[in-house]
Design an enzyme around this catalytic site. Structure first.
Site, short mmCIF file in Angstrom:
data_model
loop_
_atom_site.label_atom_id
_atom_site.label_comp_id
_atom_site.label_asym_id
_atom_site.label_seq_id
_atom_site.Cartn_x
_atom_site.Cartn_y
_atom_site.Cartn_z
N SER A 66 0.79 -1.23 0.00
CA SER A 66 0.00 0.00 0.00
C SER A 66 0.82 1.28 0.00
O SER A 66 0.25 2.37 -0.12
CB SER A 66 -0.96 0.01 1.18
OG SER A 66 -2.03 -0.87 0.94
N VAL A 67 2.13 1.18 0.09
CA VAL A 67 2.95 2.36 -0.20
C VAL A 67 2.61 2.89 -1.59
O VAL A 67 2.71 4.09 -1.87
CB VAL A 67 4.45 2.01 -0.08
CG1 VAL A 67 5.34 3.13 -0.62
CG2 VAL A 67 4.81 1.74 1.39
#
Length: 396
Positions: A66-67
């Site tokens: 999810s970066v």
């Protein structure tokens, strides 16, 4: 202590020691990069691939989970800054089919802040997340799981397809193409949503010591908390959780790397992620991605005070996730460099963020995914404390 490679400039030596301490019991590949006032001051790496036995260098690549959301958010804010996109406009202004089933009033900002009511799709009916057209069609046809704008709940996978389709409608580019044109090429980054095949040799697989959760286990857990698995939001949340677990090994495949899942399957190294955030808050080799006004807008709290949607509003929460427009904001489990910081964590311990007040940008990548029950990832703590001492408030 872990064997650490790379450099830390004078004044940041303790960050190197902190990185070594944090990786002491890890063994997997990991990287830490820090930019200060537009300059790379920490560039460290350690470990390798326990399956192949291959050591991983500073240019090794891994999925950052999810970066990736923060990368896509940066593209969205760049388009807004250029006047191509109004963040307060309805999504349907750019994607007319999206207006179906009560979604006409959902704004681009609602998508960025996880307020849209589209945190997932009906359990059992989720499309293949690697099939862009199928996902976009399913989201256009979906009804919100709560009244948009009234509650916040993490859009685990849907975030990327929702905002990515807005980007595609506005620019004619896929999200991966937009990241390449707007972010990666100007800054010379090794950062992709859709990894070129010729870069596969640099990829280090991710892995987890925790066995994947089965659907029966997820249903039993939520049922034990008093939630009905047949409730649409509960079911969608189960589906999202199972998709994350499936991605642990599933995202190691060439098919996954070639696809575009811009909520989760970005592939990068720590140097590139830190450099991107450095260029968000300041100039890096003549390139700046956002101006101060855009940064202030992106990092302003947008969900403080909003409840979780029913029935999850019954859950006690001592440390609710906080969002700006597309970025996570500091909280107990994600301290970053304190108030004013913004960025995004990724499942298993990945992290990238900026702190405008000190002119600092940070990225940490790892191949071994860990899952602390409470608080921040313990691997972050030693180097974060050292970084706070190295960069006092007000910058250097």
């Amino acid at each position: 202590m872990a064997e650490i490679h790379g450099t830390a400039v004078p004044g940041f030596e303790e960050v190197r020691e902190g990185f070594s301490l944090g990786q002491r019991d890890d063994g997997g590949a990991a990287q830490l990069a820090v930019y200060q006032d537009g300059e790379l001051v920490v560039d460290l790496w350690t470990g390798g691939d326990p399956v192949s036995g291959r050591a991983a260098g500073g240019d090794a690549l891994t999925v950052v989970m999810s970066v990736t959301k923060g990368v896509l958010a940066t593209c969205v804010h760049m388009l807004a800054r250029r006047g191509l996109l109004d963040l307060d406009a309805p999504v349907a202004a750019y994607w007319p089919e999206f207006a179906a089933r009560g979604k006409a009033g959902i704004t681009v900002s609602d998508l960025l802040a996880h307020r849209s009511g589209l945190s997932g799709l009906v359990r059992g009916g989720e499309p293949d997340w690697f099939d862009w057209d199928a996902c976009v069609h399913a989201l256009a046809e979906a009804a919100p799981l709560w009244e948009p704008g009234t509650a916040v709940w993490y859009h685990t996978f849907t975030y990327g397809h929702l905002l990515g389709e807005v980007v595609r409608r506005v620019t004619g580019l896929t999200p991966g193409e937009a990241v390449a044109e707007l972010v990666s090429r100007p800054l010379g980054l090794d950062l992709w949503i859709g990894l070129p095949e010729e870069q596969e040799h640099r990829f280090v697989p991710q892995y987890s010591d925790r066995p994947p959760t089965t659907e029966a286990e997820a249903v039993a857990l939520l049922s034990g908390w008093g939630f009905d698995p047949e409730d649409p939001l509960v079911g969608a949340t189960i589906g999202a959780h199972l998709s994350v677990d499936a991605s642990i090994s599933g995202f190691n495949t060439r098919r996954a790397h070639a696809a575009q899942v811009p909520a989760a399957n970005g592939v990068s190294d720590a140097r590139s992620l830190a450099r991107m955030y450095a260029a968000v808050i300041g100039e890096v080799d003549g390139v700046r991605l956002l101006d101060d006004a855009a940064v202030a807008r992106a990092a302003a709290p947008r969900t403080d005070g909003l409840p979780a949607p029913a029935p999850f509003d019954r859950l006690p929460s001592q440390d609710p996730t906080r969002f700006g427009l597309g970025y996570e904001l500091p909280r107990g489990g994600l301290p970053m460099l304190g108030p004013g910081s913004f960025g995004h964590a990724g499942a298993g311990g990945r992290l990238a963020y900026a702190q405008p007040a000190t002119g600092t940008a940070v990225a940490y990548t790892c191949a071994r995914m860990t899952w602390p029950k409470t608080g921040p990832d313990p691997r972050w703590a030693p180097w974060t404390e050292a970084l706070r001492r190295a960069v006092p408030p007000g910058g250097r």
